[in-house]
Design a protein around this motif. Sequence first.
Motif, PDB file in Angstrom:
ATOM      1  N   LYS A 370       0.859  -1.179   0.000  1.00 13.68           N
ATOM      2  CA  LYS A 370       0.000   0.000   0.000  1.00 13.68           C
ATOM      3  C   LYS A 370       0.899   1.234   0.000  1.00 13.68           C
ATOM      4  O   LYS A 370       1.862   1.312   0.759  1.00 13.68           O
ATOM      5  N   SER A 371       0.576   2.184  -0.872  1.00  9.55           N
ATOM      6  CA  SER A 371       1.375   3.401  -0.908  1.00  9.55           C
ATOM      7  C   SER A 371       0.869   4.395   0.127  1.00  9.55           C
ATOM      8  O   SER A 371      -0.333   4.499   0.385  1.00  9.55           O
ATOM      9  N   VAL A 372       1.801   5.083   0.751  1.00 17.18           N
ATOM     10  CA  VAL A 372       1.507   6.207   1.636  1.00 17.18           C
ATOM     11  C   VAL A 372       2.388   7.365   1.180  1.00 17.18           C
ATOM     12  O   VAL A 372       3.298   7.178   0.373  1.00 17.18           O
ATOM     13  N   ALA A 373       2.129   8.550   1.680  1.00 12.68           N
ATOM     14  CA  ALA A 373       2.926   9.701   1.272  1.00 12.68           C
ATOM     15  C   ALA A 373       4.402   9.446   1.582  1.00 12.68           C
ATOM     16  O   ALA A 373       4.774   9.266   2.742  1.00 12.68           O
ATOM     17  N   GLN A 379       3.186  -5.826   3.860  1.00 11.27           N
ATOM     18  CA  GLN A 379       2.818  -6.814   4.871  1.00 11.27           C
ATOM     19  C   GLN A 379       2.504  -8.146   4.212  1.00 11.27           C
ATOM     20  O   GLN A 379       2.249  -8.225   3.011  1.00 11.27           O
ATOM     21  N   ASN A 380       2.529  -9.210   5.019  1.00  6.26           N
ATOM     22  CA  ASN A 380       2.073 -10.504   4.552  1.00  6.26           C
ATOM     23  C   ASN A 380       0.587 -10.441   4.232  1.00  6.26           C
ATOM     24  O   ASN A 380      -0.172  -9.759   4.920  1.00  6.26           O
ATOM     25  N   ARG A 381       0.174 -11.140   3.190  1.00  4.64           N
ATOM     26  CA  ARG A 381      -1.251 -11.280   2.909  1.00  4.64           C
ATOM     27  C   ARG A 381      -1.943 -11.906   4.125  1.00  4.64           C
ATOM     28  O   ARG A 381      -1.371 -12.762   4.814  1.00  4.64           O
ATOM     29  N   ASP A 382      -3.170 -11.478   4.419  1.00  6.29           N
ATOM     30  CA  ASP A 382      -3.927 -12.076   5.524  1.00  6.29           C
ATOM     31  C   ASP A 382      -4.418 -13.453   5.083  1.00  6.29           C
ATOM     32  O   ASP A 382      -5.497 -13.602   4.511  1.00  6.29           O
ATOM     33  N   ASN A 383      -3.574 -14.462   5.320  1.00  3.64           N
ATOM     34  CA  ASN A 383      -3.947 -15.833   4.974  1.00  3.64           C
ATOM     35  C   ASN A 383      -4.327 -16.643   6.207  1.00  3.64           C
ATOM     36  O   ASN A 383      -4.376 -17.874   6.178  1.00  3.64           O
ATOM     37  N   HIS A 523      -9.248  -9.785  12.016  1.00  4.84           N
ATOM     38  CA  HIS A 523      -9.159  -9.595  10.567  1.00  4.84           C
ATOM     39  C   HIS A 523      -9.449  -8.150  10.181  1.00  4.84           C
ATOM     40  O   HIS A 523     -10.359  -7.872   9.397  1.00  4.84           O
ATOM     41  N   PHE A 524      -8.668  -7.208  10.704  1.00  6.96           N
ATOM     42  CA  PHE A 524      -8.798  -5.824  10.234  1.00  6.96           C
ATOM     43  C   PHE A 524      -8.544  -5.777   8.728  1.00  6.96           C
ATOM     44  O   PHE A 524      -7.647  -6.451   8.209  1.00  6.96           O
ATOM     45  N   ARG A 525      -9.319  -4.957   8.046  1.00 10.86           N
ATOM     46  CA  ARG A 525      -9.133  -4.767   6.602  1.00 10.86           C
ATOM     47  C   ARG A 525      -9.419  -3.304   6.293  1.00 10.86           C
ATOM     48  O   ARG A 525     -10.551  -2.849   6.405  1.00 10.86           O
ATOM     49  N   HIS A 526      -8.373  -2.580   5.905  1.00 11.55           N
ATOM     50  CA  HIS A 526      -8.529  -1.147   5.666  1.00 11.55           C
ATOM     51  C   HIS A 526      -8.292  -0.795   4.202  1.00 11.55           C
ATOM     52  O   HIS A 526      -7.869  -1.627   3.427  1.00 11.55           O
TER      53      HIS A 526
END
Length: 526
Positions: A370-373, A379-383, A523-526
Amino acid sequence: MTDQPIRRALLSVSDKAGLIELARFLADRGVELLSTGGSAKLIADEGIPVREVADYTGFPEMMDGRVKTLHPKVHGGLLGLRDKHADAMAQHEIGAIDLLVVNLYPFEATVARGADFETCIENIDIGGPAMIRSAAKNHHFVTVVVSPDDYRAVMDDMAANNGATTLATRRRLAAVAYGRTASYDSAISGWFAGQLGDTFPERLTIAGTRRQTLRYGENPHQQAAFYVSGDERPGVATARQLQGKELSYNNLNDTDAAYEAVAEFDPAETPAVVIVKHANPCGVAIAPSMAEAYRRALACDPVSAFGGIIALNRTLDGETAAEIAKIFTEVIIAPDATDEAREIIAGKKNLRLLLAGGLPDPAAPGMTVKSVAGGYLLQNRDNGRVFREGLKVVTKRAPTERELTDLLFAFRVCKHVKSNTIVYVKDGATVGVGAGQMSRVDSARIAARKAIDAAEANGYPEPLTKGSVVASDAFFPFADGLLAAADAGATAVIQPGGSMRDQEVIDAADAAGLAMVFTGMRHFRH
């Protein structure tokens, strides 16, 4: 002078597609051809005049071919500035090389087929990238081509300019060349880090190949494109589009979300359907048949499903296709489709049908970026996945077998819904989804409200949240969210646990007669 005549060309390629056509075109225009190894043999076998690089340099290939083009007569011919270095080139008998055609050893393909460490190392090209970078740097005088896709552009340019290429063409090709060497090095760097078990190397490199320039991004004032990484994970990057208009940025994003979600359900066990709108599942169901799973998923939120994305974990059949065709749908993605289903969907000319050829493995490792400024988050994929043996019953009442089955289903769904997430499930189908709210109690109330709306739309006597179970992607920080779910009619709860007020929430569940289990995983997902 911006046009540069092509008088001498060096052709050394691993991908031989289009090579003979290009070589013949050049030879017919009097261009001297230099080449190496298999490329030289293929050209010579076609009766086209070609000179081996070893003969040209006077230095033999050696060290199993590792050293053949790393020579001053090659790099001098590529790097020499015709208006500044002419005397040095003449003094050392270095002839100008005006066109370089190189594509690299197939390192990425070698890794993809699972070759061993040493084989992968041997497929790291050294001379090729060195020559490409030399030619690209000196693009004012030298034309560099790294893909058969650009052969035609060079031939057309030469044909239109009396055997020369234009500066505009050379600059474009130089940019393509540097992109190729950068992506090649990125692939090697990523593979090497993986071999060393270095999940987060000091320097992050990301590479992709542009698959499609999109009409626009999330909004019409944003430009966008779709790039593929080369990862063979089934999904939007591997799918064949059988029909329908071009996919948009939002279509691709939503289709990816839908297909990753439906892959949570093993097709060997049951048909499953996920309907997604704006990256959130608005209906998920399993059933004995795919058509019934679709009808049950649609019943969760028929309003939001209009114009949605539909993902199936099994082959799309005719009955299901006929059901889907009843409402406006943007995209269907499935592993495959029957001839009958394809014929039915063909009647909806704007409906995109994607066949991915398989399902992604939800337990497989992988990375998300994920890009941020000013940077990236990696991160690892949520598997992570939760199974019944990992659940902890924390209330006086344990869930029934039916509740337990639905709880596991609900928690698997909420993994794919934006946080804060509340998901109500009954008999293997979502009956209320609350997504992306700033407080968990609001998600619980919104999901219940949508269940009331769905009951009215479907003609049900009461919302299906009555007698349902509820899943929360993270712990309840207070009892209010849980009590809102109880008010909606939920009888059992699944949540990660871990709040300072866990006991307060457990006591509230006991007082309401709810069964509750903790997963120990959120399982946070943003």
